[in-house]
Motif scaffolding. Structure first.
Motif, PDB file in Angstrom:
ATOM      1  N   ASP A   1      -2.139  40.332   0.083  1.00 20.33           N
ATOM      2  CA  ASP A   1      -0.172  40.284  -0.555  1.00 20.33           C
ATOM      3  C   ASP A   1      -0.521  39.972  -1.972  1.00 20.33           C
ATOM      4  O   ASP A   1       0.060  40.418  -3.264  1.00 20.33           O
TER       5      ASP A   1
ATOM      6  N   GLU B   1       8.629  40.434  -8.646  1.00 22.70           N
ATOM      7  CA  GLU B   1       9.890  40.943  -8.644  1.00 22.70           C
ATOM      8  C   GLU B   1      10.058  39.457 -10.244  1.00 22.70           C
ATOM      9  O   GLU B   1      10.321  38.470  -8.946  1.00 22.70           O
TER      10      GLU B   1
ATOM     11  N   ASN C   1       2.157  42.274  -3.378  1.00 22.33           N
ATOM     12  CA  ASN C   1       3.895  42.345  -2.412  1.00 22.33           C
ATOM     13  C   ASN C   1       4.382  42.404  -3.309  1.00 22.33           C
ATOM     14  O   ASN C   1       4.856  41.691  -4.443  1.00 22.33           O
ATOM     15  N   PRO C   2       5.698  43.166  -3.352  1.00 25.56           N
ATOM     16  CA  PRO C   2       6.608  43.839  -4.288  1.00 25.56           C
ATOM     17  C   PRO C   2       7.410  42.720  -4.734  1.00 25.56           C
ATOM     18  O   PRO C   2       8.284  42.584  -5.613  1.00 25.56           O
ATOM     19  N   SER C   3       8.226  41.743  -2.907  1.00 25.69           N
ATOM     20  CA  SER C   3       9.026  41.286  -3.604  1.00 25.69           C
ATOM     21  C   SER C   3       8.412  39.960  -4.058  1.00 25.69           C
ATOM     22  O   SER C   3       9.601  39.212  -4.247  1.00 25.69           O
ATOM     23  N   ILE C   4       7.447  39.390  -4.320  1.00 23.58           N
ATOM     24  CA  ILE C   4       6.336  38.613  -5.189  1.00 23.58           C
ATOM     25  C   ILE C   4       6.554  38.908  -6.109  1.00 23.58           C
ATOM     26  O   ILE C   4       7.008  38.293  -7.049  1.00 23.58           O
TER      27      ILE C   4
END
Length: 340
Positions: free
Chosen positions: A195, A221, A216-219
């Motif tokens: 990730d 952002e 990991n795109p959620s991180i």
């Protein structure tokens, strides 16, 4: 003065890295890592490490990089799973704990974490009265110079997926791991399983700097805001971008790492011929256990690090670098021969 075997960052930088910095020394660049050199370096790194959709950020050092990523990835009640020997647990002065996140320690084996280590943690952290394990932290190469195999990394990824965990790879010595003769991990697998990971420059011939890849795109952002909030945003970020551009444009990064390992192999072969007990390590860290007096003589002459004091015996660590030459290894081996 004898070449020191204390670590792999005592010499300033590879001449080719310094030449690149000199070449662009009077060039005006956009600050904060938004320059053309950093953008080019990021594209080279994403391609090499199989992270086409990752975001690359250039930071100054390993502890800073670990702290920034882990604190961004975790909620206040979430914890990191790490080996007891893990860098964040032993050699970062409580930096991760200082962000409010507990490190849950597991024993591992030969410096590596395995799925069974994670399973034991998940089995004992069952409700809201304990921290919630959220991320597995590993290093490649490890703190004792061992490396993960392709199957081991995939098994960790599968285990993390079963438990909804993130996987982060500390790559301070990633170059040494990937150029080891025993390595079967292609660089592209790093991006496929992690990730987040970073490509270490400080310990592989760069003046300073680490390339953090957030997969990991959620991180990812808002990650640049987090870097600034943690005091880790370099105004002259292009100084790191220029170095990584030079390191990856023509294969210099792996060339330097391969030389580092080659010198370590030469040293290990010579020490073994002298009958000294060598801990198995396929990378550039060489561990030897010696009687206390002889160990102290090596430390005094070559700056090698005391790893473990066992009373009458000591385990010491020799580290080769991009600046270690054949003559340096020969001189150390001659000293060892006369000493024993």
């Amino acid at each position: 003065m004898s070449h020191k075997f204390q670590n792999d960052y005592s010499v300033l930088a590879s001449p080719r890295i310094l030449e690149a910095l000199s070449r662009y020394g009077q060039e005006e660049n956009v600050p904060y890592g938004l320059d053309r050199h950093s953008a080019h370096a990021a594209s080279l790194i994403k391609e090499k490490f199989g992270a086409p959709n990752g975001s690359v950020y250039f930071l100054s050092g390993g502890t800073q990089t670990n702290l920034v990523f882990l604190s961004a990835a975790l909620k206040p009640f979430e914890a990191v799973i790490s080996l007891g020997s893990g860098h964040i647990n032993v050699h970062e002065t409580g930096a991760v704990e200082g962000t409010g996140h507990k490190i849950v320690v597991v024993p591992g084996k030969e410096g590596k974490m395995y799925p069974e280590d994670i399973e034991k943690v998940m089995a004992t952290h069952r409700d809201m009265h304990m921290v919630k394990p959220r991320l597995a932290y590993i290093s490649n190469s490890t703190e004792i110079g061992t490396i993960y195999t392709r199957d081991e990394l995939r098994a960790l990824r599968e285990c993390c997926d079963r438990h909804g965990l993130l996987l982060f790879i500390d790559g301070a010595r990633l170059g040494s791991a990937l150029t080891s003769k025993q390595n079967d991990v292609p660089p592209s697998l790093i991006g496929a399983v992690a990730d987040g990971f970073y490509v270490g420059g400080t310990k592989n011939g760069l003046l300073f700097g680490e390339a953090l890849v957030v997969n990991n795109p959620s991180i990812a952002e808002g990650f640049a805001y987090h870097i600034k909030n943690r005091g880790a945003m370099l105004a002259k970020g292009y100084a790191v971008g220029i170095q990584f551009e030079a390191a990856f444009e023509d294969g210099l990064y792996f060339e330097l790492a391969e030389k580092t390992n080659r010198m370590a192999d030469r040293l290990k072969e010579g020490l073994k011929r002298l009958g000294l007990p060598i801990m198995d390590s396929p990378t550039n860290q060489v561990f030897v256990t010696l009687p206390k007096g002889k160990a102290e003589a090596f430390i005094a002459a070559y700056g090698c690090e005391l790893w473990e004091d066992q009373g009458e015996k000591m385990t010491i660590r020799f580290v080769t670098s991009f600046a270690t030459e054949e003559k340096d290894v020969v001189e150390l081996l001659d000293f060892a021969s006369s000493l024993i």
